[in-house]
Design an enzyme around this catalytic site. Sequence first.
Site, mmCIF file in Angstrom:
data_model
loop_
_atom_site.group_PDB
_atom_site.id
_atom_site.type_symbol
_atom_site.label_atom_id
_atom_site.label_comp_id
_atom_site.label_asym_id
_atom_site.label_seq_id
_atom_site.Cartn_x
_atom_site.Cartn_y
_atom_site.Cartn_z
ATOM 1 C CB CYS A 29 -0.934 0.009 1.204
ATOM 2 S SG CYS A 29 -0.070 0.198 2.777
ATOM 3 C CB CYS A 32 4.422 -0.439 1.710
ATOM 4 S SG CYS A 32 3.381 -1.601 2.608
ATOM 5 C CG ASP A 443 11.165 27.226 -33.892
ATOM 6 O OD1 ASP A 443 11.532 28.413 -33.873
ATOM 7 O OD2 ASP A 443 11.646 26.363 -34.640
ATOM 8 C CG ASP A 644 12.837 21.645 -35.554
ATOM 9 O OD1 ASP A 644 12.884 22.867 -35.301
ATOM 10 O OD2 ASP A 644 13.169 21.157 -36.641
ATOM 11 C CG ASP A 648 13.699 25.605 -31.352
ATOM 12 O OD1 ASP A 648 13.662 26.844 -31.450
ATOM 13 O OD2 ASP A 648 13.455 24.833 -32.301
#
Length: 752
Positions: A29, A32, A443, A644, A648
Amino acid sequence: MDQAIDRTRQVNTNGQLQQATLKISGMSCAACVSRVERGIKAVPGVKDCVVNLTTEKAIITYDNSVAQVADFKRAVEQLGYHASDMASQEEVDTEKAEREREIRCQRNLFVFSAVLSIPLLLTMLAHLPVTDRLPSILHNHWFQLVLATPVQFIAGWQFYRDAYYSLRSGSANMSVLVALGTSAAYFYSLAVTLWGRELGINEVYFESSAVIITLVLLGKLLEARAKGRTSEAIKKLMGLQAKTARVIREGREMDIPIEDVAVGDVVVVRPGERIPVDGVIVDGYSSVDESMLTGESVPVDKNVGDEVIGSTINKHGTFKFTATRVGKDTALAQIIRIVEEAQGSKAPIQRLADIISSRFVPAVVGVAILTFLGWYFTADPGNFTRALINMTAVLVIACPCALGLATPTSIMVGTGKGAENGILIKGGEHLENAHKLQVIVLDKTGTITKGEPELTDILVFNGFAEEELLRLAAGAERGSEHPLGEAVVAGARARGLELSQPKAFAAIPGHGIEAVVDERRVLVGNRKLMLDHGIEIDDIEAEISRLEAEGKTAMLVAVDGTLAGVVGVADTVKPESRSAIEAMKRMGLSVYMITGDNIRTAAAIAKQVGIDPDRVLAEVLPEDKAREVQKLKDAGFMVGMVGDGINDAPALATADVGFAIGTGTDVAVESADIALIKGDLKGVVAAIQLSRSTMRNVKQNLFWALIYNTIGIPVAALGFLSPVLAGGAMAFSSVSVVSNALRLRRWKFKEV
């Protein structure tokens, strides 16, 4: 499960901080999880530790000059759990076998417990007429004792053991509640069996303790089965890996294990075979099914010079390629690593559940004691039996198993589903943050547009034909390395034109080129080049301005001193960009575009894709992109950045969530929080949709995990809930949470 995946890797450049992943077995649980996290963090040198109940993994960041993996294992063992490691991911089959062994063990315990509990369950029907036909031995206290004892101490031993270690470490978990509740019913009944006459008591509750344990075991069995299904995304990805590769060595083809393929090997792939590793085609062509990476079912044509990805499927032709990335460096291996780390991470909302559970069990024990005292001294004075039963019901209904499973199961299924759809989410926090986004900054180059100039327009004057003009212009540009010139050449070849080799080629910096093609003097360039050679362009100025207003570069062409026409070249918009941006706007997002281009070109592109003019950030230098993102964050917005390129990367890292177009550079992908393998903006829409679906699922899980306790504890305390029904409700809460999380496996991207 006592096997593990242990992966240790550098997480910074000084060689001190490392990250280790251990498999932790025995957790039941959220309490734990908190115990294991605290225990590992107490080891000197540990900087951070995140434990996931669903994956049963602990991800530990530590100083390797102070601590070692063996220290963490020892700390976990002292808490009563088991920590283990393995050398590589290749042992996934062993892990699967261990998972199946755990399910088999729980099933055997459940069957054993159920067989002994069924006769006891029948005694609970004593108030029904049917009991007249039941064997009288079922009501015998000693017979019930014989049946209940193995259930209590064999089937239920795991709860006693776990409760002991939990209490020894100064905390309490689910097992403490189960052990306390069932022990109270069992030992009370044992006392009645032994000394009932002297005490004047005849009622026993062996059936309650036995049936509760049986129901809890049923819940754990169903939970173990369901948890096994949540990691199917990883298993599917690992199953995609080829086992062998056909390489050319010493002048002949030979089949070797994929582990033996080295960078630089020439690999042969035939129709229908899986591509074993990443590489670049050097001979032949084919179409390749890359759906395992992108989710896109249409095969992609591949020719010499094109990149191929390991584990994708060659559909038709035979080709040879040079291996560029092998082993753990392949795209698939990196995807598996990203998904594993994401599934093992902890979303911010999960920390709330951890805080609740760490305080929950002690509070429940307090409520149970108050329930006993309230019934014994006030509600039903002197009725020990009723006070005990109501206390037991409180203890049993309150088990926090479901609370610990509520978030990690959804995060695990959600990140796995993302991977199946080409969306690599690098952590639970990013999956959670994506649904909060208010602003998306895109971008332009390579994200909204294709990132490569293309021939878009051909205008002819003074009697020239389009085909002749393009043939001469492209022939002249064959000697150029400028991207605009390459776009003209590519456009001519796409139309099937045969190009001559230019003579007397000369590049005129900032103006254009001059060359002789088929004995004709050709000029290709800007206004300045034409005017310098005495060529009038006033009559076509309006056409040139129109092209430039559309964001295109107008390349003027003159042949033998006469203006022949204009060639338009532009970085064209990706086909899906406009629809994706419209979808983002319909989802309530404010969409910005950022670019280093001039405002005229930027405005033209923004108009094409439907971005408002006041949300165009133009002429922004690469180093200033992150500053623009920070400005939006400072204004109070949750900001997502999509890019990309290398320039960036700072902006991606600055944003609340950075999305990297997967076709971009490795630096951008590494800097981002979510990588989109397909390379189009619909992936951003899909990622946000997935985030919203996952977080909705998490909140549903937390509701179901808490509603049983919120309603059940007061009902049990007031005496309206039997311990057996409490046990059934507790078990059902865990099953309902995991089952609800598994509904995410049916998630599909929807066009907005």
